[in-house]
Design a protein around this motif. Structure first.
Motif, mmCIF file in Angstrom:
data_model
loop_
_atom_site.group_PDB
_atom_site.id
_atom_site.type_symbol
_atom_site.label_atom_id
_atom_site.label_comp_id
_atom_site.label_asym_id
_atom_site.label_seq_id
_atom_site.Cartn_x
_atom_site.Cartn_y
_atom_site.Cartn_z
ATOM 1 N N ILE A 198 0.951 -1.267 -0.002
ATOM 2 C CA ILE A 198 0.041 0.025 -0.106
ATOM 3 C C ILE A 198 0.736 1.448 0.097
ATOM 4 O O ILE A 198 1.744 1.528 0.905
ATOM 5 N N ALA A 199 0.628 2.163 -0.912
ATOM 6 C CA ALA A 199 1.506 3.241 -1.038
ATOM 7 C C ALA A 199 1.210 4.477 -0.467
ATOM 8 O O ALA A 199 -0.143 4.507 -0.038
ATOM 9 N N LEU A 200 1.981 5.163 -0.073
ATOM 10 C CA LEU A 200 1.567 6.601 0.668
ATOM 11 C C LEU A 200 2.524 7.756 -0.086
ATOM 12 O O LEU A 200 3.650 7.748 0.047
ATOM 13 N N ILE A 201 1.724 8.757 -0.504
ATOM 14 C CA ILE A 201 2.206 9.760 -1.238
ATOM 15 C C ILE A 201 2.046 11.137 -0.328
ATOM 16 O O ILE A 201 0.979 11.456 -0.513
ATOM 17 N N ASP A 206 5.805 10.203 -14.305
ATOM 18 C CA ASP A 206 6.261 9.090 -14.870
ATOM 19 C C ASP A 206 6.863 8.276 -13.706
ATOM 20 O O ASP A 206 6.749 7.087 -13.514
ATOM 21 N N SER A 207 7.471 9.075 -12.787
ATOM 22 C CA SER A 207 8.228 8.257 -11.588
ATOM 23 C C SER A 207 7.227 7.739 -10.561
ATOM 24 O O SER A 207 7.432 6.740 -10.236
ATOM 25 N N VAL A 208 6.027 8.586 -10.599
ATOM 26 C CA VAL A 208 4.961 8.035 -9.628
ATOM 27 C C VAL A 208 4.422 6.452 -10.344
ATOM 28 O O VAL A 208 4.381 5.548 -9.512
ATOM 29 N N THR A 209 4.126 6.391 -11.683
ATOM 30 C CA THR A 209 3.863 5.331 -12.307
ATOM 31 C C THR A 209 4.951 4.222 -12.210
ATOM 32 O O THR A 209 4.547 3.210 -11.906
ATOM 33 N N HIS A 210 6.305 4.516 -12.650
ATOM 34 C CA HIS A 210 7.047 3.459 -12.125
ATOM 35 C C HIS A 210 7.346 2.876 -10.729
ATOM 36 O O HIS A 210 7.331 1.592 -10.718
ATOM 37 N N VAL A 211 7.113 3.476 -9.837
ATOM 38 C CA VAL A 211 7.154 3.031 -8.422
ATOM 39 C C VAL A 211 5.867 2.335 -8.280
ATOM 40 O O VAL A 211 6.159 1.268 -7.536
ATOM 41 N N LEU A 212 4.956 2.871 -8.395
ATOM 42 C CA LEU A 212 3.617 2.246 -7.882
ATOM 43 C C LEU A 212 3.517 0.869 -8.839
ATOM 44 O O LEU A 212 3.129 -0.141 -8.298
ATOM 45 N N GLN A 213 3.904 0.762 -10.074
ATOM 46 C CA GLN A 213 3.731 -0.330 -10.737
ATOM 47 C C GLN A 213 4.952 -1.307 -10.286
ATOM 48 O O GLN A 213 4.833 -2.584 -10.328
ATOM 49 N N HIS A 214 6.274 -0.862 -10.159
ATOM 50 C CA HIS A 214 7.111 -1.837 -9.564
ATOM 51 C C HIS A 214 6.827 -2.398 -8.391
ATOM 52 O O HIS A 214 7.147 -3.523 -8.042
ATOM 53 N N SER A 215 6.214 -1.497 -7.383
ATOM 54 C CA SER A 215 6.265 -2.053 -6.163
ATOM 55 C C SER A 215 4.940 -2.935 -6.030
ATOM 56 O O SER A 215 4.539 -3.480 -5.065
ATOM 57 N N PRO A 240 -1.808 12.032 -12.659
ATOM 58 C CA PRO A 240 -1.799 11.207 -13.950
ATOM 59 C C PRO A 240 -0.866 9.711 -13.920
ATOM 60 O O PRO A 240 -0.900 8.928 -14.677
ATOM 61 N N GLY A 241 -0.048 9.943 -12.714
ATOM 62 C CA GLY A 241 1.038 9.000 -12.572
ATOM 63 C C GLY A 241 0.375 7.732 -11.894
ATOM 64 O O GLY A 241 0.979 6.520 -11.805
ATOM 65 N N VAL A 242 -0.750 7.796 -11.146
ATOM 66 C CA VAL A 242 -1.470 6.607 -10.624
ATOM 67 C C VAL A 242 -2.211 5.984 -11.442
ATOM 68 O O VAL A 242 -3.140 6.320 -12.377
ATOM 69 N N PRO A 243 -1.827 4.579 -11.706
ATOM 70 C CA PRO A 243 -2.079 3.675 -12.773
ATOM 71 C C PRO A 243 -3.717 3.548 -12.653
ATOM 72 O O PRO A 243 -4.119 3.664 -11.510
ATOM 73 N N ALA A 244 -4.416 3.367 -13.613
ATOM 74 C CA ALA A 244 -5.939 3.187 -13.735
ATOM 75 C C ALA A 244 -6.134 1.753 -13.006
ATOM 76 O O ALA A 244 -5.392 0.732 -12.802
ATOM 77 N N GLY A 245 -7.286 1.628 -12.046
ATOM 78 C CA GLY A 245 -7.492 0.654 -11.155
ATOM 79 C C GLY A 245 -6.877 0.598 -9.869
ATOM 80 O O GLY A 245 -7.334 -0.440 -9.147
ATOM 81 N N VAL A 246 -5.961 1.543 -9.502
ATOM 82 C CA VAL A 246 -5.413 1.665 -8.159
ATOM 83 C C VAL A 246 -6.172 2.380 -7.438
ATOM 84 O O VAL A 246 -5.838 3.899 -7.725
ATOM 85 N N PRO A 247 -7.114 2.169 -6.567
ATOM 86 C CA PRO A 247 -7.854 3.105 -5.588
ATOM 87 C C PRO A 247 -6.903 3.922 -4.847
ATOM 88 O O PRO A 247 -5.809 3.682 -4.450
ATOM 89 N N THR A 248 -7.574 5.482 -4.729
ATOM 90 C CA THR A 248 -6.973 6.302 -3.925
ATOM 91 C C THR A 248 -7.535 6.937 -2.703
ATOM 92 O O THR A 248 -8.991 6.763 -2.785
ATOM 93 N N ILE A 249 -6.893 7.094 -1.654
ATOM 94 C CA ILE A 249 -7.790 7.535 -0.461
ATOM 95 C C ILE A 249 -7.094 8.789 0.066
ATOM 96 O O ILE A 249 -5.960 9.004 0.172
ATOM 97 N N SER A 250 -7.911 9.787 0.311
ATOM 98 C CA SER A 250 -7.285 11.206 0.570
ATOM 99 C C SER A 250 -7.267 11.064 2.245
ATOM 100 O O SER A 250 -8.104 10.808 2.711
ATOM 101 N N LEU A 251 -6.079 11.432 2.592
ATOM 102 C CA LEU A 251 -5.812 11.907 3.957
ATOM 103 C C LEU A 251 -6.102 13.315 4.265
ATOM 104 O O LEU A 251 -6.184 14.182 3.359
ATOM 105 N N PRO A 252 -6.332 13.699 5.683
ATOM 106 C CA PRO A 252 -6.534 15.270 5.673
ATOM 107 C C PRO A 252 -5.458 15.940 5.151
ATOM 108 O O PRO A 252 -4.555 15.562 5.121
#
Length: 551
Positions: free
Chosen positions: A64-67, A98-107, A125-137
């Motif tokens: 699970i990623a954290l940005i 592009d770097s976001v895409t690389h890390v999310l896909q590689h991980s 745009p770097g978050v791949p399609a189908g990977v859900p996002t959760i907003s933090l405060p």
């Protein structure tokens, strides 16, 4: 005989139960206001989020990623991921799409927490399609699949899940001074080993305060802030932004602070902007008065309560260390890598030897091979690089030592001194090898130089490229010309003949994270500098001037 240590969640549960109302995280929320979260608050929110994550019925150990920039909910989300039985994958908050895409896909990340960010529209745009996002405060405006409020609508888990020491806890992607980042895999045991023994070195406890401002996704801040606060009970204050940094620092009045060398230099430049260096040095030399002046300078920076000041990630100029000593503050050097939780060597209080980093941390074995490479082994060593067995085998020896890539030497007491990076050593056209780091460290002692990079691969002699400090930039060029010429002559006099710089080039560009010249931890990217200025190296080297100005 194995050294005893405790695991991160185990220690967190103990603090949560023992003093739930004690302040843990202090978060600026804009307009000078702050939100203080207690250990009980943090535990409750993490447990609610863990319940929500469990309800997704993801396979155990999902990534699970954290940005996010540093904030209270970075740590809360990290704890929730662990409580739910998963692996956290933090990303730098200023990556390209592009770097976001690389890390999310590689991980192989299956969910992404999105927190406090400055430029989310360019990253989204770097978050791949189908990977859900959760907003933090404190998250930016945008379309997210879930909100933190959705997670907090769940009831908190009542159990205290404790993954085994051997379980994968996190994948930390290196900041990438060259090439693509590597995913460093760390177990709960490695984090626990480094945190248990590292926090015993300085006697910090529940009355102490930390300021979090370097990226939490980097191993240094992860260990010195997140892990250290859990293991010692310190209160963590967060910086709101660069613009409010000094206000945040004065609010926190930290008793312990970790900084990279450039941060300590910027503090010094800030002081020099208010009082000329020569005048300050005269005042500091005065009996009785000097001590009061030093304390006043530190108070103006918000550093007057500081008991433990650490610097790492790159060498610190000796002149800078001595300057802080005159103010009454010992800045102690630490040495480590992402691959060993940043846990290798540290200078102990009262045992500082200028020019040497310090002794091995408890439980760390050190050896130096025939090529002069420093190799270390401890319970904090990584499991390996994620999905990269070849590079794992290249960096870990058969008997479990980590090849650091740094050249170094030890004194009779076991203190370490680094003499350069093996991969950074270049060969001039005369066939002579030059290690740039020690020369750069010496050049950076000039009060008007903020950043420096020594190059020379294939040239007849090395040259230095430098960026002036904010104090040096407004000064008249002719005055600086004389000063820099004298300084270069002085530096060259202490070098071997083949190491001496032909000239110093003052570049007009700013080297920053935003334009790609620096890593997020403010290290210079040599490959970027060499590709940017490389076409001019030969032309510059044929000039007769000692100091060149890029126009």
């Amino acid at each position: 005989m194995p050294v005893a240590f405790r695991l991160p969640l185990q220690v967190f549960y103990e603090r949560e139960a023992r003093h739930p109302r004690q302040p843990f995280l202090v978060q600026p929320i804009g307009g000078g206001a702050v939100q203080t979260l207690t250990w009980g608050d943090v535990g409750h929110q993490a447990r609610c989020a863990a319940h929500w994550l469990r309800a997704r019925e993801l396979p155990q150990g999902s990534h699970i990623a954290l940005i996010s920039k540093n904030c209270a909910h970075w740590i809360i989300a990290d704890l929730a991921i662990w409580m739910a039985g998963h692996v956290s994958v933090p990303l730098y908050p200023n990556l390209t799409a592009d770097s976001v895409t690389h890390v999310l896909q590689h991980s192989e990340a299956v969910l992404v927490f999105i927190g406090k960010l400055d430029d989310w529209p360019t990253m989204a745009p770097g978050v791949p399609a189908g990977v859900p996002t959760i907003s933090l405060p404190l998250c930016p405006a945008g379309d997210f699949d879930y909100r933190w409020a959705d997670l907090q609508g769940c009831s908190p888990i009542q159990d205290d899940p404790l993954p085994p020491a051997s379980a994968l806890a996190t994948i930390i992607y290196t900041s990438g001074t060259t090439g693509l980042p590597k995913g460093v895999m760390h177990s709960f045991g490695a984090l626990g080993f480094a945190a248990t023994h590292g926090t015993e070195l300085f006697g910090l406890g529940e009355g102490d305060r930390l300021l979090s401002y370097l990226p939490l996704c980097h191993v240094a801040e992860r260990m010195f802030v997140e892990m250290a606060s859990i293991y010692t009970g310190q209160t963590v204050y967060f910086a709101e932004s660069l613009d409010t940094f000094l206000t945040d620092l004065r609010r926190a009045r930290p008793t312990a602070l970790f900084g990279v060398p450039r941060i300590w230099t910027k503090f010094q430049m800030g002081v020099y902007a208010r009082i000329p260096g020569k005048r300050l040095d005269r005042l500091l030399r005065l009996p009785f008065i000097g001590k009061r002046v030093g304390h006043k300078v530190l108070a103006g920076l918000g550093l007057d309560a500081l008991r433990i000041a650490l610097s790492g990630a790159a060498p610190v100029p000796e002149a800078l260390l001595r300057w802080y000593q005159r103010l009454g503050l010992d800045v102690l050097e630490v040495y480590g890598m992402t691959e060993n939780c940043g846990y290798s060597h540290v200078c102990r209080p009262g045992q500082q030897k200028i020019g040497w980093i310090g002794l091995p941390c408890p439980g760390v074995e050190v050896r130096i091979d025939q090529a002069g490479e420093v190799q270390v082994r401890s319970g904090a060593t990584m499991l390996g690089y994620f999905k990269d067995a070849q590079r794992t085998a290249e960096v870990l020896t058969e008997d479990g030592f980590l090849r650091t890539g740094d050249k170094g030497e030890q004194d009779a007491d076991g203190r370490l001194r680094l003499t350069g990076r093996l991969k950074e050593i270049f060969k001039t056209s005369k066939g002579k090898y030059v290690a740039p780091a020690p020369i750069e460290n010496r050049l950076a002692e000039h009060a008007r130089i903020e950043q420096v990079c020594v190059v020379g691969d294939g040239l007849t002699a090395p040259m230095g490229l430098c960026v002036l400090s904010t104090v040096g930039q407004p000064e008249a060029r002719h005055a600086l010309q004389d000063s820099l010429e004298r300084w270069l002559e002085q530096v060259n006099a202490a070098l071997d003949k083949h190491e001496r710089l032909r000239q110093l080039v003052v570049v007009k560009d700013t080297w920053a994270v935003e334009n790609g010249f620096l890593t997020p931890t403010l290290k210079i990217k040599r490959n970027v500098i060499e590709s940017t200025y490389g076409p001019q190296f030969q032309v510059w080297s044929e000039r007769t001037e000692v100091i060149l100005w890029q126009d």
